[in-house]
Design an enzyme around this catalytic site. Structure first.
Site, PDB file in Angstrom:
ATOM      1  N   LEU A 230       3.454  -9.034  -1.147  1.00 55.85           N
ATOM      2  CA  LEU A 230       2.922  -8.780   0.220  1.00 55.85           C
ATOM      3  C   LEU A 230       1.298  -8.575   0.067  1.00 55.85           C
ATOM      4  O   LEU A 230       0.874  -8.513  -1.008  1.00 55.85           O
ATOM      5  CB  LEU A 230       3.254  -7.193   0.417  1.00 55.85           C
ATOM      6  CG  LEU A 230       5.002  -6.935   0.591  1.00 55.85           C
ATOM      7  CD1 LEU A 230       5.044  -5.462   1.152  1.00 55.85           C
ATOM      8  CD2 LEU A 230       5.324  -7.860   1.764  1.00 55.85           C
TER       9      LEU A 230
ATOM     10  N   GLY B  22      -2.603  -1.994  -7.250  1.00 55.68           N
ATOM     11  CA  GLY B  22      -1.414  -2.779  -7.562  1.00 55.68           C
ATOM     12  C   GLY B  22      -1.934  -4.059  -8.512  1.00 55.68           C
ATOM     13  O   GLY B  22      -2.814  -4.340  -8.726  1.00 55.68           O
TER      14      GLY B  22
ATOM     15  N   HIS C 146       0.846  -1.184  -0.015  1.00 55.90           N
ATOM     16  CA  HIS C 146      -0.108  -0.028  -0.052  1.00 55.90           C
ATOM     17  C   HIS C 146       0.801   1.266  -0.097  1.00 55.90           C
ATOM     18  O   HIS C 146       0.478   2.239  -0.694  1.00 55.90           O
ATOM     19  CB  HIS C 146      -1.012  -0.016   1.239  1.00 55.90           C
ATOM     20  CG  HIS C 146      -1.990  -1.115   1.263  1.00 55.90           C
ATOM     21  ND1 HIS C 146      -1.649  -2.392   2.110  1.00 55.90           N
ATOM     22  CD2 HIS C 146      -2.932  -1.183   0.605  1.00 55.90           C
ATOM     23  CE1 HIS C 146      -2.561  -3.056   2.081  1.00 55.90           C
ATOM     24  NE2 HIS C 146      -3.492  -2.483   1.208  1.00 55.90           N
TER      25      HIS C 146
ATOM     26  N   GLN D 187      -8.456  -7.639 -10.997  1.00 52.78           N
ATOM     27  CA  GLN D 187      -9.184  -6.560 -10.400  1.00 52.78           C
ATOM     28  C   GLN D 187      -8.694  -5.343 -11.044  1.00 52.78           C
ATOM     29  O   GLN D 187      -9.921  -4.452 -11.722  1.00 52.78           O
ATOM     30  CB  GLN D 187      -9.064  -6.370  -8.913  1.00 52.78           C
ATOM     31  CG  GLN D 187      -9.326  -4.824  -8.277  1.00 52.78           C
ATOM     32  CD  GLN D 187      -8.952  -4.817  -6.706  1.00 52.78           C
ATOM     33  OE1 GLN D 187      -9.935  -5.413  -6.138  1.00 52.78           O
ATOM     34  NE2 GLN D 187      -8.178  -4.104  -6.464  1.00 52.78           N
TER      35      GLN D 187
HETATM   36  O1  PAF Z   1      -7.828  -4.171  -3.546  1.00 48.17           O
HETATM   37  C1  PAF Z   1      -8.573  -3.742  -2.463  1.00 48.17           C
HETATM   38  O2  PAF Z   1      -8.011  -3.480  -1.488  1.00 48.17           O
HETATM   39  C2  PAF Z   1     -10.083  -3.596  -2.775  1.00 48.17           C
HETATM   40  O3  PAF Z   1     -10.309  -4.694  -3.678  1.00 48.17           O
HETATM   41  C3  PAF Z   1     -10.340  -2.209  -3.137  1.00 48.17           C
HETATM   42  C4  PAF Z   1      -9.871  -1.815  -4.516  1.00 48.17           C
HETATM   43  C5  PAF Z   1      -9.900  -1.238  -2.075  1.00 48.17           C
HETATM   44  C6  PAF Z   1     -11.953  -2.210  -3.298  1.00 48.17           C
HETATM   45  O4  PAF Z   1     -12.531  -2.768  -2.013  1.00 48.17           O
END
Ligand code: PAF
Length: 273
Positions: free
Chosen positions: A181, A144, A34, A150
Site C-alpha cells: 500500500l 512503516g 496508515h 526513512q
Molecule cells: O512517510 C511519510 O509519510 C513522511 O515521510 C513523513 C514521515 C510523514 C514525513 O513527512
C-alpha cells in the site's frame, strides 16, 4: 476527535493530556497502511495523535508535491472512525520559519538508494520529523517498514540527538495480490497496477530462492532483476539493518529493497529477512 490547524492551540490541548501519547505522522491520503500504524498506536497508548502535513522540503524540484493526493475530508473520517484522539494539520508557514538551523541527514546513509536519485529528500524528512516530534512530544511514534531507509534515518536521529521518544516500526500492509500500500498507488492506471505487481513478486522470488539456500546478494538481485526487467528499475539492493550493503544475506539482519518506476509512478517495496 479534536482537530487543530495551528501549533499553539495544539500545544494548549496537549498540556491537559495525561498518560502515554502515540503519534502517527503522515502526509494524508490515508490508506490501510496508515490505519495499521494508527491501530498499533491505539493499542500501545492512552492517546493517539495523527498529523497530516505534506512536507514541501522532502520533495525535490520536479517531483509530485503539487499533485500529491489530498483527501482531507476522507482522512478526517478515517481518523475519527479509527478512534484517533486528535488530528493535527499544521500549515507550512507555521512549520517553517524564514531563518532556521540546517538539519542534514548523514550523507553516507542518506545519499544512497532512495537518496541517490532524490538527493536532499531525507534532509527534508528529518527536518519535519524533528519539528513534529518536538511539537507533539509523544511517548512513541509510529513509522512503516515500507520506508525502510526513512525509518533507519529517523531511528538514527532519535538516538544520536537523544530524543525522548520510542520509534515503533510497523509491518508493511499489502493488497491481497501483494501490492504494497502506498498513497502513490492511486496514480496507477489498470495496466500499470497490474505491472506494478512484479515488484512484490520479485521479492517473493527472492524469498523462495532463500528457502532453497540461496543467500548470495548478487544471485538474489539477478533473479529479481530478471523478473522485473520490463519495469524501469531504479535499484535492487541487499543491505543490513544499518543500511550497509552486504554480499550475503544475514538472517534476521537484512533487508532486500526495490525501487522501480511503473509509467511515471515511482514505487518502493522491501522485505526484512
Ligand atoms: O512517510 C511519510 O509519510 C513522511 O515521510 C513523513 C514521515 C510523514 C514525513 O513527512
Amino acid at each position: 476527535m479534536k482537530i487543530f490547524d495551528n501549533i499553539q492551540d495544539f500545544i494548549e490541548y496537549e498540556k491537559g493530556l495525561k498518560g502515554s501519547i502515540g503519534f502517527v505522522p503522515t502526509m494524508g491520503a490515508l490508506h490501510n497502511g496508515h490505519l495499521s500504524l494508527i491501530q498499533n498506536s491505539i493499542n500501545d497508548n492512552d492517546i493517539t495523535i495523527v498529523s497530516i502535513f505534506i512536507n514541501p522540503t522532502q520533495f525535490l524540484e520536479g517531483e509530485d508535491l503539487d499533485k500529491y493526493p489530498k483527501r482531507l475530508e476522507a482522512d478526517k473520517k478515517i481518523c475519527s472512525l479509527a478512534g484517533v484522539d486528535a488530528l493535527f494539520i499544521p500549515n507550512t508557514d507555521e512549520i517553517y520559519s524564514k531563518i532556521e538551523p540546517t538539519i542534514l541527514a548523514p550523507s553516507q546513509k542518506a545519499y544512497i538508494l532512495e537518496g541517490y536519485k532524490r538527493p536532499g529528500h531525507f534532509d527534508g524528512v528529518l527536518r519535519v520529523v524533528l519539528k513534529l516530534l518536538n511539537i507533539v512530544s509523544p511517548t512513541r511514534a509510529y513509522f512503516g517498514k515500507k520506508d525502510a531507509q526513512q525509518l533507519y534515518l529517523i531511528k538514527n536521529m532519535v538516538s544520536s540527538l537523544f530524543l525522548h521518544v520510542e520509534i515503533v516500526a510497523c509491518e508493511i500492509v499489502r493488497e491481497n495480490d501483494g501490492l504494497a500500500l502506498s498513497s502513490r498507488n492511486i496514480y496507477l492506471n489498470q495496466d500499470e497496477r497490474q505491472r506494478a505487481l512484479k515488484i512484490s513478486k520479485s521479492l517473493k522470488i527472492a524469498s523462495k530462492a532463500m528457502m532453497k539456500n540461496e543467500f548470495n546478494s548478487q544471485n538474489l538481485k539477478r533473479l529479481m532483476k530478471e523478473s522485473i526487467d520490463d519495469l524501469e528499475i531504479e535499484y535492487i539492493e541487499v543491505v543490513d539493518r544499518n543500511f550497509d550493503k552486504i554480499d550475503n544475506i544475514e538472517l534476521n539482519n537484512s533487508i532486500i529493497l526495490v525501487a522501480a518506476k511503473v509509467g511515471s509512478t515511482r514505487l518502493i517495496d522491501n522485505i526484512w529477512v
